[in-house]
Design a protein around this motif. Structure first.
Motif, PDB file in Angstrom:
ATOM      1  N   ASP A 145      24.207  19.072  13.820  1.00  0.00           N
ATOM      2  CA  ASP A 145      24.416  20.423  13.259  1.00  0.00           C
ATOM      3  C   ASP A 145      24.836  20.086  11.720  1.00  0.00           C
ATOM      4  O   ASP A 145      24.444  20.638  10.738  1.00  0.00           O
ATOM      5  CB  ASP A 145      25.545  21.319  13.615  1.00  0.00           C
ATOM      6  CG  ASP A 145      24.929  22.067  15.104  1.00  0.00           C
ATOM      7  OD1 ASP A 145      23.876  21.822  15.340  1.00  0.00           O
ATOM      8  OD2 ASP A 145      25.740  22.590  15.871  1.00  0.00           O
ATOM      9  N   ALA A 146      26.074  19.179  11.450  1.00  0.00           N
ATOM     10  CA  ALA A 146      26.123  18.827  10.468  1.00  0.00           C
ATOM     11  C   ALA A 146      24.937  18.274   9.423  1.00  0.00           C
ATOM     12  O   ALA A 146      24.918  18.520   8.146  1.00  0.00           O
ATOM     13  CB  ALA A 146      27.227  17.687  10.290  1.00  0.00           C
ATOM     14  N   ALA A 147      23.882  17.789  10.102  1.00  0.00           N
ATOM     15  CA  ALA A 147      22.779  17.252   9.258  1.00  0.00           C
ATOM     16  C   ALA A 147      21.709  18.092   9.384  1.00  0.00           C
ATOM     17  O   ALA A 147      20.434  17.598   8.987  1.00  0.00           O
ATOM     18  CB  ALA A 147      22.409  15.673   9.945  1.00  0.00           C
ATOM     19  N   GLY A 148      21.792  19.133  10.184  1.00  0.00           N
ATOM     20  CA  GLY A 148      20.640  20.138  10.215  1.00  0.00           C
ATOM     21  C   GLY A 148      19.606  19.608  11.102  1.00  0.00           C
ATOM     22  O   GLY A 148      18.493  20.058  11.056  1.00  0.00           O
ATOM     23  N   LEU A 149      19.972  18.931  12.142  1.00  0.00           N
ATOM     24  CA  LEU A 149      19.038  18.206  12.892  1.00  0.00           C
ATOM     25  C   LEU A 149      19.001  18.705  14.420  1.00  0.00           C
ATOM     26  O   LEU A 149      20.069  19.347  14.850  1.00  0.00           O
ATOM     27  CB  LEU A 149      19.231  16.589  12.848  1.00  0.00           C
ATOM     28  CG  LEU A 149      19.117  15.993  11.740  1.00  0.00           C
ATOM     29  CD1 LEU A 149      19.361  14.562  11.914  1.00  0.00           C
ATOM     30  CD2 LEU A 149      17.923  15.973  11.161  1.00  0.00           C
ATOM     31  N   SER A 150      17.996  18.506  15.287  1.00  0.00           N
ATOM     32  CA  SER A 150      18.139  18.690  16.692  1.00  0.00           C
ATOM     33  C   SER A 150      18.008  17.424  17.247  1.00  0.00           C
ATOM     34  O   SER A 150      17.443  16.347  16.578  1.00  0.00           O
ATOM     35  CB  SER A 150      17.021  19.788  17.035  1.00  0.00           C
ATOM     36  OG  SER A 150      15.655  19.184  16.975  1.00  0.00           O
ATOM     37  N   GLY A 200      34.530  14.566   9.832  1.00  0.00           N
ATOM     38  CA  GLY A 200      34.446  15.531  10.631  1.00  0.00           C
ATOM     39  C   GLY A 200      34.162  16.978  10.246  1.00  0.00           C
ATOM     40  O   GLY A 200      33.925  17.076   9.072  1.00  0.00           O
ATOM     41  N   PRO A 201      34.392  18.086  10.715  1.00  0.00           N
ATOM     42  CA  PRO A 201      34.181  19.135  10.559  1.00  0.00           C
ATOM     43  C   PRO A 201      34.809  19.629   9.350  1.00  0.00           C
ATOM     44  O   PRO A 201      36.164  19.549   9.256  1.00  0.00           O
ATOM     45  CB  PRO A 201      34.327  20.186  11.741  1.00  0.00           C
ATOM     46  CG  PRO A 201      34.187  19.311  13.071  1.00  0.00           C
ATOM     47  CD  PRO A 201      34.481  17.845  12.534  1.00  0.00           C
ATOM     48  N   GLY A 202      34.089  20.396   8.458  1.00  0.00           N
ATOM     49  CA  GLY A 202      34.892  21.072   7.402  1.00  0.00           C
ATOM     50  C   GLY A 202      34.447  22.854   7.331  1.00  0.00           C
ATOM     51  O   GLY A 202      33.419  22.956   8.207  1.00  0.00           O
TER      52      GLY A 202
END
Length: 613
Positions: free
Chosen positions: A51-56, A374-376
């Motif tokens: 998700d962070a890279a906008g990928l599946s 990690g998540p921000g």
């Protein structure tokens, strides 16, 4: 090229994503599941990285696993054969899991990865790669380092067969040149003493390290004469007569206990001077082995730069001894040096090693982005999430936020500080931290007993502005990941009375040793984190403002969690920990939450909420 790295099924499962050689995201599964050292498949960490890279998953070119299951199975079988018939019980317990899952790991990984998006069975055909465990560690240490060429030393419990390995990193290539194999393991030696002193294996080793300065290393000769044979070059062999990890379900055996004259301590028994002396002794032996290894490798290979990884590389006291002796001109330690970092190493090993992709050595500190991988959360997200759990907050601009936080610190309040992206690795580095005033003589005890709910002997680390580190510590180098220990500078120490010097064990705890007693351990040491404007500008600004007000460029920095809880990940996690502990001020993004303003009905009891580590 997009490579997803995964470590799983032992402890500290994690995922990492590398895109065209750049580390985009990395996180441990425990931060999402809230289960300490979670060993399960890292569903949440994988989802975050993608998700962070906008990928599946279909956008990923390769998935790299951090070790080779068949080689581990070979070790299990050969170990049983070598020690048979002893060890049948542990062999019998391990076999069903191996036959059901681990020997089918390629299929299992494919099923786990496809499950989230219900993808077809052939979507990962030809995309799954397997790295060797120690190669994954070595890759995690060398490739993100700022060195074009370096010696790479990996030390841990065990991977497939290797427990200690030496490699040479040059540009985008890593060549493993030497190995020490199971059952001879520095990591397992330390874990045996972790078990013997009553702490949890693969979790409590850092407690042994923190306990060691309270003791005297009076068992060093006993260990070196009976338990481990160490050669001048640092190579070693463990006397298996004293261990049980090959043939049983515990680390050490009755002969081990008899050698030291006391049974294994249970977790609910008090720590005595004996346990402190045992901790001091195994720490001294570990340091001696690491120093001998480093000296001999420096002489043999002539390389001036060193990279470290593997669980033993988290022993920051030993790292500090290597730095202080000046064996190498530069040392770089992977911040996620344990098995979580294997996910990153597997991805980098695939990208650079399998596919011969070039490596760009950055002019910055390194390629880890301060380990904030990690998540921000955006400010609107933070406000929505805090509101959803009943948090009452004030939104301040940057200047007012820094000023109010600094004032709270000066007032000796414990501050929960959640900013930017979460750290990758076991250390909080100013992204998910609890902060305090290091000048306070009561802060160390207060944070341990009232905020962290943990053992009183455990030390806290200082975060110090990089530009001021030499003025406050006997250290003048980068230590952004809290993986180097050095002494507090002599001019900041306090002279102890003869009566204070005569104290033993835990009685030493309440004697202030410096002008920053909350971060000064009983031997005048400190686990240093240098804070850099380039990687964490807001944290750097906070400490700078604290320095303007107090003349001290140092803060107490401990991880934002209570004992047994993973470090907080989300604003909701931070609020729950805030309401479940005696943290007095919570700062998330630009939101300030004061404890008296909160709904008392939301107060939680975190003191017994988590299984003790």
């Amino acid at each position: 090229m997009r490579v997803l790295g995964i470590s799983a099924y032992y402890h500290d499962s994690a995922a990492a994503l590398v895109v065209d050689g750049h580390i985009v995201a990395a996180a441990q599964e425990e931060r999402f599941t809230r289960k300490k050292h979670d060993s399960g498949f890292p569903d949440h960490a994988v989802a975050y990285c993608l998700d962070a890279a906008g990928l599946s998953l279909t956008d990923v070119d390769y998935v790299a696993f951090y070790e080779k299951p068949f080689l581990k199975f070979e070790r299990l079988i050969e170990t049983y054969v070598a020690f048979a018939p002893r060890g049948f019980e542990s062999f019998r317990m391990a076999m069903p899991l191996w036959m059901k899952e681990k020997l089918m790991q390629k299929r299992l990984l494919s099923e786990q990865l496809r499950r989230r998006d219900a993808l077809p069975a052939d979507v990962l055909d030809g995309k799954l790669l397997f790295s060797e465990h120690h190669l994954s560690h070595a890759a995690s240490a060398f490739y993100p380092s700022p060195f074009r060429e370096a010696l790479v030393l990996t030390m841990d419990g065990v991977g497939e067969w290797p427990t200690t390995s030496v490699a040479i990193g040059h540009d985008h290539r890593i060549e493993v040149t030497k190995e020490i194999h199971f059952p001879h393991s520095l990591g397992l030696l330390y874990s045996a003493f972790t078990y013997y002193t009553g702490f949890k294996v693969n979790s409590g080793e850092y407690k042994v390290m923190g306990l060691a300065p309270y003791g005297e290393p009076r068992f060093v000769d006993t260990i070196m004469s009976n338990v481990v044979d160490v050669k001048d070059d640092g190579s070693f062999r463990l006397n298996q007569d004293y261990f049980n990890y090959c043939t049983g379900l515990t680390m050490s055996n009755d002969r081990f206990a008899a050698l030291f004259g006391a049974p294994v301590r249970s977790a609910d028994q008090p720590l005595t001077q004996f346990h402190m002396d045992v901790a001091a002794s195994v720490q001294a032996v570990t340091e001696e082995i690491v120093l001998r290894l480093c000296r001999s490798l420096r002489r043999e290979y002539g390389l001036s730069k060193l990279c470290l990884a593997g669980g033993v590389a988290l022993n920051c006291v030993a790292n500090g001894k290597v730095w202080r002796e000046g064996i190498f001109s530069d040392i770089w330690v992977q911040p996620a040096a344990g098995d979580a970092g294997g996910a990153l190493g597997a991805a980098l090993a695939a990208y650079h090693g399998n596919f011969e992709k070039p490596r760009v050595v950055t002019n910055e500190l390194d390629a880890m982005s301060g380990s904030y991988l990690g998540p921000g959360f955006s400010q609107p997200e933070i406000e929505t999430r805090l509101s959803s759990v009943g948090g009452r907050f004030t939104v301040l601009d940057d200047d007012a936020l820094i000023d109010e936080t600094v004032q709270a610190l000066i007032d000796e309040k414990a501050v929960g500080w959640m900013q930017g992206r979460m750290e990758f690795g076991p250390r909080a580095l100013g992204g998910r931290s609890i902060l305090g005033d290091p000048r306070s003589p009561t802060m160390q005890k207060t944070l341990n007993l009232k905020v962290k709910y943990r053992e009183s002997f455990r030390p806290f680390a200082p975060s110090v502005l990089r530009e001021d580190v030499q003025d406050w510590f006997d250290y003048d180098d980068d230590s952004p990941y809290m993986l180097m220990v050095a002494d507090v500078a002599a001019r900041h120490r306090k002279t102890m009375s003869e009566e204070e010097k005569a104290l033993f064990g835990i009685d030493k705890l309440n004697v202030p040793r410096s002008t920053i007693p909350a971060v000064t351990h009983v031997d005048y040491s400190a686990r240093i984190q240098t804070v850099h404007k380039e990687t964490n500008p807001r944290y750097h600004r906070l400490i700078s403002r604290f320095k303007e007000r107090t003349g001290c460029p140092v803060l107490v920095n401990t991880s934002f969690n209570v004992r047994g809880e993973p470090i907080v990940c989300s604003p909701e996690d931070a609020f729950r920990c805030f309401m479940g502990s005696e943290i007095e001020l919570l700062v998330v993004g630009n939101c300030i939450l004061r404890k008296p303003d909160q709904d008392p009905k939301l107060k939680l009891n975190y003191e017994t909420a988590f299984e003790l580590d």
